[in-house]
Design a protein around this motif. Structure first.
Motif, PDB file in Angstrom:
ATOM      1  N   ARG A 123     -46.975-108.314  35.396  1.00 49.94           N
ATOM      2  CA  ARG A 123     -46.365-106.988  35.314  1.00 49.94           C
ATOM      3  C   ARG A 123     -47.046-106.020  36.283  1.00 49.94           C
ATOM      4  O   ARG A 123     -46.380-105.237  36.971  1.00 49.94           O
ATOM      5  CB  ARG A 123     -46.466-106.458  33.886  1.00 49.94           C
ATOM      6  N   ALA A 124     -48.381-106.080  36.342  1.00 51.47           N
ATOM      7  CA  ALA A 124     -49.124-105.191  37.237  1.00 51.47           C
ATOM      8  C   ALA A 124     -48.799-105.483  38.699  1.00 51.47           C
ATOM      9  O   ALA A 124     -48.685-104.557  39.516  1.00 51.47           O
ATOM     10  CB  ALA A 124     -50.624-105.340  36.987  1.00 51.47           C
ATOM     11  N   GLN A 125     -48.635-106.767  39.030  1.00 52.14           N
ATOM     12  CA  GLN A 125     -48.282-107.136  40.396  1.00 52.14           C
ATOM     13  C   GLN A 125     -46.896-106.616  40.775  1.00 52.14           C
ATOM     14  O   GLN A 125     -46.690-106.103  41.875  1.00 52.14           O
ATOM     15  CB  GLN A 125     -48.319-108.662  40.542  1.00 52.14           C
ATOM     16  N   ILE A 126     -45.958-106.747  39.866  1.00 56.27           N
ATOM     17  CA  ILE A 126     -44.596-106.265  40.117  1.00 56.27           C
ATOM     18  C   ILE A 126     -44.601-104.757  40.319  1.00 56.27           C
ATOM     19  O   ILE A 126     -43.971-104.225  41.246  1.00 56.27           O
ATOM     20  CB  ILE A 126     -43.667-106.652  38.942  1.00 56.27           C
ATOM     21  N   GLU A 132     -44.271-115.804  43.594  1.00 52.97           N
ATOM     22  CA  GLU A 132     -45.050-116.278  44.739  1.00 52.97           C
ATOM     23  C   GLU A 132     -46.177-115.305  45.058  1.00 52.97           C
ATOM     24  O   GLU A 132     -47.301-115.717  45.354  1.00 52.97           O
ATOM     25  CB  GLU A 132     -44.142-116.453  45.966  1.00 52.97           C
ATOM     26  N   ARG A 133     -45.874-114.020  45.004  1.00 53.89           N
ATOM     27  CA  ARG A 133     -46.930-113.031  45.236  1.00 53.89           C
ATOM     28  C   ARG A 133     -47.994-113.119  44.155  1.00 53.89           C
ATOM     29  O   ARG A 133     -49.188-112.974  44.433  1.00 53.89           O
ATOM     30  CB  ARG A 133     -46.326-111.618  45.282  1.00 53.89           C
ATOM     31  N   TYR A 134     -47.570-113.371  42.938  1.00 51.80           N
ATOM     32  CA  TYR A 134     -48.532-113.508  41.843  1.00 51.80           C
ATOM     33  C   TYR A 134     -49.404-114.744  42.054  1.00 51.80           C
ATOM     34  O   TYR A 134     -50.618-114.703  41.825  1.00 51.80           O
ATOM     35  CB  TYR A 134     -47.802-113.605  40.502  1.00 51.80           C
ATOM     36  N   PHE A 161     -37.939-107.413  38.074  1.00 44.10           N
ATOM     37  CA  PHE A 161     -38.506-107.865  39.333  1.00 44.10           C
ATOM     38  C   PHE A 161     -38.018-107.000  40.488  1.00 44.10           C
ATOM     39  O   PHE A 161     -36.855-106.612  40.547  1.00 44.10           O
ATOM     40  CB  PHE A 161     -38.151-109.337  39.564  1.00 44.10           C
ATOM     41  N   SER A 162     -38.959-106.714  41.394  1.00 45.68           N
ATOM     42  CA  SER A 162     -38.671-105.780  42.470  1.00 45.68           C
ATOM     43  C   SER A 162     -37.694-106.346  43.491  1.00 45.68           C
ATOM     44  O   SER A 162     -36.934-105.616  44.099  1.00 45.68           O
ATOM     45  CB  SER A 162     -39.981-105.388  43.161  1.00 45.68           C
ATOM     46  N   ASP A 163     -37.702-107.644  43.749  1.00 43.30           N
ATOM     47  CA  ASP A 163     -36.695-108.223  44.635  1.00 43.30           C
ATOM     48  C   ASP A 163     -36.079-109.453  43.966  1.00 43.30           C
ATOM     49  O   ASP A 163     -35.008-109.384  43.409  1.00 43.30           O
ATOM     50  CB  ASP A 163     -37.280-108.543  46.011  1.00 43.30           C
ATOM     51  N   LYS A 167     -45.608 -99.832  46.378  1.00 39.42           N
ATOM     52  CA  LYS A 167     -45.988 -99.906  47.787  1.00 39.42           C
ATOM     53  C   LYS A 167     -44.779 -99.969  48.710  1.00 39.42           C
ATOM     54  O   LYS A 167     -44.764 -99.364  49.778  1.00 39.42           O
ATOM     55  CB  LYS A 167     -46.868-101.137  48.021  1.00 39.42           C
ATOM     56  N   THR A 168     -43.771-100.722  48.320  1.00 40.44           N
ATOM     57  CA  THR A 168     -42.637-100.964  49.213  1.00 40.44           C
ATOM     58  C   THR A 168     -41.529 -99.933  49.090  1.00 40.44           C
ATOM     59  O   THR A 168     -40.836 -99.639  50.051  1.00 40.44           O
ATOM     60  CB  THR A 168     -42.033-102.354  48.950  1.00 40.44           C
ATOM     61  N   ARG A 169     -41.369 -99.382  47.894  1.00 37.66           N
ATOM     62  CA  ARG A 169     -40.246 -98.466  47.697  1.00 37.66           C
ATOM     63  C   ARG A 169     -40.666 -97.092  47.200  1.00 37.66           C
ATOM     64  O   ARG A 169     -39.824 -96.217  47.022  1.00 37.66           O
ATOM     65  CB  ARG A 169     -39.251 -99.076  46.698  1.00 37.66           C
ATOM     66  N   GLY A 170     -41.949 -96.946  46.989  1.00 42.09           N
ATOM     67  CA  GLY A 170     -42.411 -95.665  46.474  1.00 42.09           C
ATOM     68  C   GLY A 170     -41.861 -95.358  45.101  1.00 42.09           C
ATOM     69  O   GLY A 170     -41.788 -94.208  44.672  1.00 42.09           O
TER      70      GLY A 170
END
Length: 260
Positions: A200-203, A232-234, A223-225, A209-212
């Motif tokens: 959750r913290a990663q999302i 994968e980022r996690y 999920f952001s995307d 960072k990417t969308r403000g």
């Protein structure tokens, strides 16, 4: 029929009470939430934590056995009852967490930073909290809850609201289970344990960072995307964390050798 209604009501009530308790605990007392953010506890969207629903059912049923405890002194008998209650909820917590870790490779909560923890699932501090909860239930919550159960049984028209609750709950549960199944498949494929709070913290961090944007309080695992990219980022985050821990351990061992 009546026992079913009673059980359904108690589970719903416990799930919501537990959500409120966790909501304020995570904001003001959780040592992990250093930024003191308002967090939606659990992996569901709505204000309910099923573990607390089962816990309230346990407390309600165990409260009935007090008269069978063969101890004459009232205070001692209640103290024994509180210990039994706390132990039963701790066992419930342990096996719930263990099933998710072993079967799904998902860690719903993480107590690894607390002393005396067992596999990060249970620890003495939270067992003590369960003891306090048992005390609070018996002295403050049991009378009004028992009264509302009796009121519900005598006025079955109020079961409409219980049904309404479960209608929303099961829709939420179906959506969340779909996410959990996909996360579990990814975790098994890459042989990692996914910690829900970390994910959750990663999302949230990636979204900011990417969308403000801001965190979705009522959709903690939105999920952001895509789900795959978020996981994968996690995974990359976990790998970096593992490498960092290995380096710290090596450095610590070298320092010990030098001191000798």
């Amino acid at each position: 029929m009546l026992p079913f209604i009673q059980t359904a009501y108690l589970f719903a009530l416990g799930s919501m009470i537990g959500w409120v308790l966790e909501f304020f605990y995570r904001k003001f007392f959780d040592p992990v939430n250093v930024e003191r953010k308002w967090l939606n506890p659990g992996f569901l969207t709505g204000p309910y934590l099923p573990l607390y629903g089962f816990a309230l059912l346990l407390l309600f049923w165990l409260r009935q056995i007090e008269r069978f405890i063969p101890i004459d002194d009232n205070y001692t008998r209640k103290a024994v009852l509180f210990v039994i209650m706390a132990a039963c909820i701790t066992v419930l917590e342990y096996f719930t967490g263990l099933i998710f870790i072993v079967k799904l490779k998902i860690m719903l909560w993480d107590y690894t930073q607390f002393w005396g923890n067992i596999k990060g699932i249970i620890c003495p501090m939270y067992s003590f909290f369960w003891l306090l909860l048992s005390f609070g239930y018996c002295f403050f919550l049991d009378p009004p809850i028992t009264h509302t159960v009796e009121l519900l049984i005598k006025n079955l028209q109020f079961t409409f609201f219980v049904g309404l609750y479960y209608g929303v709950f099961f829709i939420d549960l179906a959506i969340s289970i779909n996410n959990i199944v996909n996360i579990a498949e990814f975790a098994r494929e890459h042989n990692i344990i996914v910690k829900i709070d970390e994910l959750r913290a990663q999302i949230e961090s990636f979204r900011e960072k990417t969308r403000g944007g801001v965190a979705h309080f009522f959709i903690p695992l939105r999920f952001s995307d895509t789900l795959h990219n978020s996981l994968e980022r996690y995974r990359e985050f976990r790998e970096k964390l593992s490498v960092g821990n290995i380096r710290e351990n090596i450095k610590g061992n070298i320092d010990k050798i030098k001191r000798k």
